[in-house]
Write a protein that holds these residues in place. Structure first.
Motif, short mmCIF file in Angstrom:
data_model
loop_
_atom_site.label_atom_id
_atom_site.label_comp_id
_atom_site.label_asym_id
_atom_site.label_seq_id
_atom_site.Cartn_x
_atom_site.Cartn_y
_atom_site.Cartn_z
N GLY A 64 20.42 -89.37 61.93
CA GLY A 64 19.26 -89.10 62.76
C GLY A 64 17.96 -89.05 61.98
O GLY A 64 16.88 -89.23 62.55
N ALA A 65 18.05 -88.80 60.67
CA ALA A 65 16.84 -88.67 59.86
C ALA A 65 16.26 -90.02 59.44
O ALA A 65 15.06 -90.12 59.17
N PHE A 66 17.10 -91.06 59.40
CA PHE A 66 16.61 -92.40 59.05
C PHE A 66 16.16 -93.14 60.30
O PHE A 66 16.72 -92.95 61.38
N ASP A 67 15.16 -94.02 60.14
CA ASP A 67 14.78 -94.93 61.23
C ASP A 67 15.91 -95.94 61.40
O ASP A 67 16.20 -96.70 60.47
N PRO A 68 16.57 -95.97 62.58
CA PRO A 68 17.73 -96.86 62.74
C PRO A 68 17.39 -98.34 62.65
O PRO A 68 18.26 -99.17 62.44
N ARG A 69 16.09 -98.69 62.82
CA ARG A 69 15.68 -100.10 62.80
C ARG A 69 15.47 -100.61 61.38
O ARG A 69 15.44 -101.81 61.15
N TRP A 70 15.29 -99.69 60.44
CA TRP A 70 14.97 -100.07 59.06
C TRP A 70 16.22 -100.12 58.20
O TRP A 70 17.16 -99.36 58.41
N THR A 71 16.20 -101.00 57.22
CA THR A 71 17.25 -100.99 56.22
C THR A 71 17.05 -99.78 55.31
O THR A 71 15.97 -99.19 55.25
N ILE A 72 18.11 -99.43 54.59
CA ILE A 72 18.01 -98.32 53.64
C ILE A 72 16.96 -98.63 52.58
O ILE A 72 16.17 -97.76 52.18
N GLY A 73 16.91 -99.89 52.14
CA GLY A 73 15.91 -100.29 51.13
C GLY A 73 14.49 -100.07 51.62
O GLY A 73 13.64 -99.58 50.87
N ARG A 74 14.22 -100.42 52.88
CA ARG A 74 12.87 -100.23 53.41
C ARG A 74 12.51 -98.75 53.50
O ARG A 74 11.39 -98.35 53.17
N SER A 75 13.47 -97.91 53.92
CA SER A 75 13.22 -96.47 53.99
C SER A 75 12.92 -95.90 52.61
O SER A 75 12.03 -95.05 52.44
#
Length: 497
Positions: free
Chosen positions: A341-352
């Motif tokens: 829930g804390a990550f933006d689901p649309r973004w890759t982990i690298g982008r976050s």
């Protein structure tokens, strides 16, 4: 006589067997536990027992009998007549499983509408009786409330009441206590044992060996879709034959940390910190000192104020009164309880990670290398940077969340229930990672958890909170070995079973 009989159960998806030849029987009044890590096949086994395997799955068995009925070739329509009537389900996440727009009483009464001829008024009365049977306080009042108005433990009780409404011969409980505090977990496990003792066959899915010891008669250990060991609970847990079982058990038992070496001066002094929501105190007059290089554990039940205290420390919540006195400039970062829930689901982990690195002032040209370095530091393969959060396992997401917090080069890391939903061996690896990061970076950590065993393993000192008040604090070995406050004693007794 058996209430549930399963022989040679196989569940395959895309030609790959995810459950391979599982066999067991459960008698009325017996509780059998199925344990294993994520991906072991235990939840998929449970789904097959209820006719809830994924559409793409191929399910076969030489015997699959529920309450004397052969269900191997059942259609979905036939399964609807069995689910809730002959076999019931208690799932892991009660907040998701309960309809947020429906009152608790109506939720519990739904199986009665499907499987009985009771009138609406009779169903309403029976729903209240069912809530009372699962030790729901003020059942008539709770029946009129919505799921979000109940605590996690009360929601789980409502879910159990709903599962029992059709008086099933078999009850499948899939990780029903994973996110619950020690005292609440003890109550729910006691309730499940009472249900078994009253004559229901219970299948208990879990990765918590302490919970299994408390509630089950027999246990099956699964790995990669197969049962690798089974037997009476005492035999398997006290003298496991398989190395894998021994590894799982070892990951759930820690002695309180006794060494408190290398701690420095005070980084943070908290004085009489208080916070109120809608007139209800969440934290009241909290005072303590955080030392450089220290890991400070914060424990307590849901609603005790531990998360609110952590959020005030990182600046997400503003205290109503009291002081947070930092000794100099310190960067503080929070690792959330739910990384999905804390990550933006649309973004890759690298982008976050790049976003967090950019916020820390790293030049654009250096960000890609920094992402790679952070991934390596938390033991994530470089190619995972191209995946979205939903494409990672729970342990991988938690490592990614830790990497993102480290991107800002913090001095203090505040971790809110960082391993609560992880399997024992995965949890152990994350705890070892945190220990290595702390030593390598000289981090000071605040570790919020309801799991006393985990807190004992990682913390130098511990705060025990009840109803917003710190009721006991001190070195973790002293507090956990000789607790002085009755609430601390109750927590430790509930955790030990």
């Amino acid at each position: 006589m058996t209430a549930l009989s399963v022989h040679d159960l196989t569940v395959a998806i895309g030609g790959r067997s995810l459950v391979d030849g599982v066999s067991f029987d459960v008698a009325p009044g017996e509780c059998i536990a199925i344990v294993g890590e994520s991906g072991a096949g235990k939840s998929l086994t449970a789904a097959a027992l209820l006719g809830l395997a994924p559409d793409a799955a191929s399910v076969s068995a030489s015997v699959l009998s529920v309450d004397g009925v052969d269900v191997r070739r059942f259609t979905e329509g036939q399964w609807r007549g069995v689910r809730g009537n002959r076999i019931g389900l208690v799932s892991q996440d009660a907040l998701v499983s309960l309809d947020p727009l429906r009152r608790i009483g109506a939720e519990v009464a739904e199986p009665l509408a499907i499987h009985t001829r009771l009138t609406r008024a009779e169903r309403r009365v029976r729903a209240t009786e069912l809530l009372e049977s699962v030790a729901m306080p003020s059942p008539a009042v709770r029946a009129a409330q919505y799921p979000h108005e109940l605590s996690g433990g009360l929601r789980q009780r409502a879910l159990i009441a709903s599962a029992l409404a059709g008086e099933p011969a078999v009850l499948v409980a899939d990780e029903p206590t994973t996110a619950l505090d020690a005292t609440v977990q003890a109550h729910v496990l006691g309730l499940l044992r009472e249900i078994a003792d009253a004559g229901t066959a219970v299948v208990f899915i879990s990765h918590d060996f302490a919970a299994v010891r408390r509630v089950a008669d027999r246990v099956l250990v699964m790995r990669a879709g197969r049962v690798i060991e089974q037997g009476a609970v005492a035999d398997v847990l006290d003298a496991p034959a398989e190395a894998y079982t021994r590894e799982l058990i070892a990951a759930t038992a820690h002695e309180p940390r006794v060494d408190r070496f290398g701690l420095g001066d005070a980084v943070l002094t908290v004085v009489d910190l208080s916070k109120t929501f809608a007139g209800v105190p969440a934290v009241a007059d909290a005072s303590f000192t955080l030392l450089e290089g220290q890991t400070l554990g914060i424990v307590g039940e849901s609603g005790s104020g531990k998360t609110t205290l952590a959020r005030m420390i990182v600046g997400v919540e503003k205290p109503d009164s009291g002081d947070l006195r930092w000794s100099g400039e310190h960067r503080v970062q929070l690792v959330h309880q739910n990384p999905l829930g804390a990550f933006d689901p649309r973004w890759t982990i690298g982008r976050s990670l790049r976003e967090a690195i950019a916020a820390g002032g790293v030049p654009r040209a250096a960000r890609a290398a920094r992402v790679s370095a952070l991934m390596a530091e938390v033991d994530l393969a470089p190619e995972l940077a191209r995946r979205r959060p939903s494409q990672l396992s729970g342990g991988q997401r938690q490592r990614a969340a830790i990497a993102r917090a480290l991107a800002a080069e913090p001095d203090v890391l505040v971790l809110d229930e960082p391993v609560s939903a992880l399997d024992p061996s995965v949890r152990e690896k994350v705890l070892q990672l945190l220990g290595r990061l702390q030593r390598g970076r000289g981090l000071t950590m605040i570790f919020v958890s309801h799991d006393l065993d985990v807190v004992a393993a990682v913390s130098d000192d511990v705060l025990v909170m009840q109803d917003g008040v710190i009721v006991e604090q001190g070195p973790v070995a002293a507090v956990f070995t000789a607790p002085q406050h009755p609430f601390t004693q109750e927590l430790l007794a509930a955790s030990a079973g």
